[in-house]
Design a protein around this motif. Sequence first.
Motif, PDB file in Angstrom:
ATOM      1  N   GLU A  96      17.105 -26.754  36.491  1.00 41.86           N
ATOM      2  CA  GLU A  96      18.220 -25.650  37.037  1.00 41.86           C
ATOM      3  C   GLU A  96      17.467 -24.264  37.251  1.00 41.86           C
ATOM      4  O   GLU A  96      17.828 -23.729  38.231  1.00 41.86           O
ATOM      5  CB  GLU A  96      19.052 -25.533  35.821  1.00 41.86           C
ATOM      6  CG  GLU A  96      20.125 -26.358  35.737  1.00 41.86           C
ATOM      7  CD  GLU A  96      20.564 -26.961  34.038  1.00 41.86           C
ATOM      8  OE1 GLU A  96      20.618 -26.043  33.429  1.00 41.86           O
ATOM      9  OE2 GLU A  96      21.081 -28.027  33.755  1.00 41.86           O
ATOM     10  N   GLU A 166      12.659 -35.223  32.947  1.00 38.45           N
ATOM     11  CA  GLU A 166      14.066 -35.252  33.197  1.00 38.45           C
ATOM     12  C   GLU A 166      14.343 -35.403  34.666  1.00 38.45           C
ATOM     13  O   GLU A 166      14.255 -34.617  35.751  1.00 38.45           O
ATOM     14  CB  GLU A 166      14.732 -33.700  33.022  1.00 38.45           C
ATOM     15  CG  GLU A 166      14.066 -33.191  31.541  1.00 38.45           C
ATOM     16  CD  GLU A 166      15.159 -32.186  31.189  1.00 38.45           C
ATOM     17  OE1 GLU A 166      15.903 -32.511  30.255  1.00 38.45           O
ATOM     18  OE2 GLU A 166      15.119 -31.095  31.619  1.00 38.45           O
ATOM     19  N   GLY A 172      22.920 -33.665  32.853  1.00 39.29           N
ATOM     20  CA  GLY A 172      24.480 -33.317  32.667  1.00 39.29           C
ATOM     21  C   GLY A 172      25.434 -33.925  33.562  1.00 39.29           C
ATOM     22  O   GLY A 172      26.422 -33.529  33.807  1.00 39.29           O
ATOM     23  N   GLY A 209      14.710 -36.562  29.090  1.00 34.46           N
ATOM     24  CA  GLY A 209      15.914 -35.538  29.149  1.00 34.46           C
ATOM     25  C   GLY A 209      16.754 -36.035  30.364  1.00 34.46           C
ATOM     26  O   GLY A 209      16.287 -36.382  31.422  1.00 34.46           O
ATOM     27  N   GLY A 210      18.212 -36.204  30.107  1.00 31.04           N
ATOM     28  CA  GLY A 210      19.098 -36.507  31.062  1.00 31.04           C
ATOM     29  C   GLY A 210      20.033 -37.348  30.361  1.00 31.04           C
ATOM     30  O   GLY A 210      19.989 -38.542  30.223  1.00 31.04           O
ATOM     31  N   VAL A 212      21.172 -37.525  27.179  1.00 26.41           N
ATOM     32  CA  VAL A 212      20.829 -38.461  26.189  1.00 26.41           C
ATOM     33  C   VAL A 212      22.035 -38.290  24.938  1.00 26.41           C
ATOM     34  O   VAL A 212      22.267 -37.001  24.972  1.00 26.41           O
ATOM     35  CB  VAL A 212      19.574 -37.996  25.373  1.00 26.41           C
ATOM     36  CG1 VAL A 212      19.439 -38.625  24.035  1.00 26.41           C
ATOM     37  CG2 VAL A 212      18.342 -38.032  26.258  1.00 26.41           C
ATOM     38  N   VAL A 231      17.701 -32.398  24.987  1.00 22.67           N
ATOM     39  CA  VAL A 231      18.933 -32.707  25.097  1.00 22.67           C
ATOM     40  C   VAL A 231      19.928 -31.394  25.385  1.00 22.67           C
ATOM     41  O   VAL A 231      19.635 -30.487  24.727  1.00 22.67           O
ATOM     42  CB  VAL A 231      19.441 -33.262  23.726  1.00 22.67           C
ATOM     43  CG1 VAL A 231      20.774 -33.771  23.728  1.00 22.67           C
ATOM     44  CG2 VAL A 231      18.601 -34.450  23.076  1.00 22.67           C
ATOM     45  N   GLY A 233      23.816 -31.259  26.819  1.00 18.82           N
ATOM     46  CA  GLY A 233      25.187 -31.359  26.558  1.00 18.82           C
ATOM     47  C   GLY A 233      25.272 -31.863  24.909  1.00 18.82           C
ATOM     48  O   GLY A 233      26.011 -31.081  24.190  1.00 18.82           O
TER      49      GLY A 233
END
Length: 248
Positions: A96, A166, A172, A209-210, A212, A231, A233
């Motif tokens: 991001e 990630e 997300g 990451g992604g 999880v 992690v 969300g």
Amino acid sequence: MRRILVAANWKMNGDLESLTALAQGFKQQIDRSKVDVAVFAPFVYLPMLQQQFAGSGIAFGGQNAHTQPKGAFTGEISLSMLKEFGSTHVLVGHSERRTLFAEDDALVAEKTALAIEAGVVPVVCIGETLEERESGVTEQVVAKQIQAVIDRIGASALAKTVIAYEPVWAIGTGKTASADQAQAVHAFIRSMVAKLDADVASALTILYGGSVKAASAAELFGQPDIDGGLVGGASLDLQEFVGICSAV
Ligand code: PEP
């Protein structure tokens, strides 16, 4: 033997009441005998984490830092400010930041170097977009992102970092990379580092990451080159995050 690290990235979510309750829940409910935990919080909540996590062994830090130590950089925050409120870790180059705030490989490498100099562990995020994966260039993309960091700090200094792979298409979106897909990229990253420094490569913590979730964590963390997760969300849901940590 690498220990599993599960890191929470709260991004720009929550408020003082909800994040304090989450921090208390992490402290009380995560069995830390098998897992290390780190929490990346919005800057203004770092003093709260410093208080909540005192003596708990749970690490925490900011989600970004500026390259300059001080000055006329309205809206930015320095590494020394993060340290003043107990940060031991900092996220660097989250996708991001790369896409929404135009952080390029050179800036990510610079931030990584400065974090190491400041004695803060940079969790360096890398990963390919969906278009890049579909074009078959995942390894080239990831290699270029890591190489920029290695060119700046040298391979041996990677020992002072954590790498987070990630895939951008999995962040997300609810689409987790399969354990095989993730393992293949993690093994590639480790072998790339091993060509430069075998000891650093075998000790290097590489997180996935992604999207999880508790349901996917055990299979992911069971892969030989996956050393835990970053992690987003699911770290805002106490039971999910505790579930992810207990999957170790
Ligand atoms: C992240 O923000 O680093 C992340 C992996 O988010 P999510 O778990 O929500 O995909």
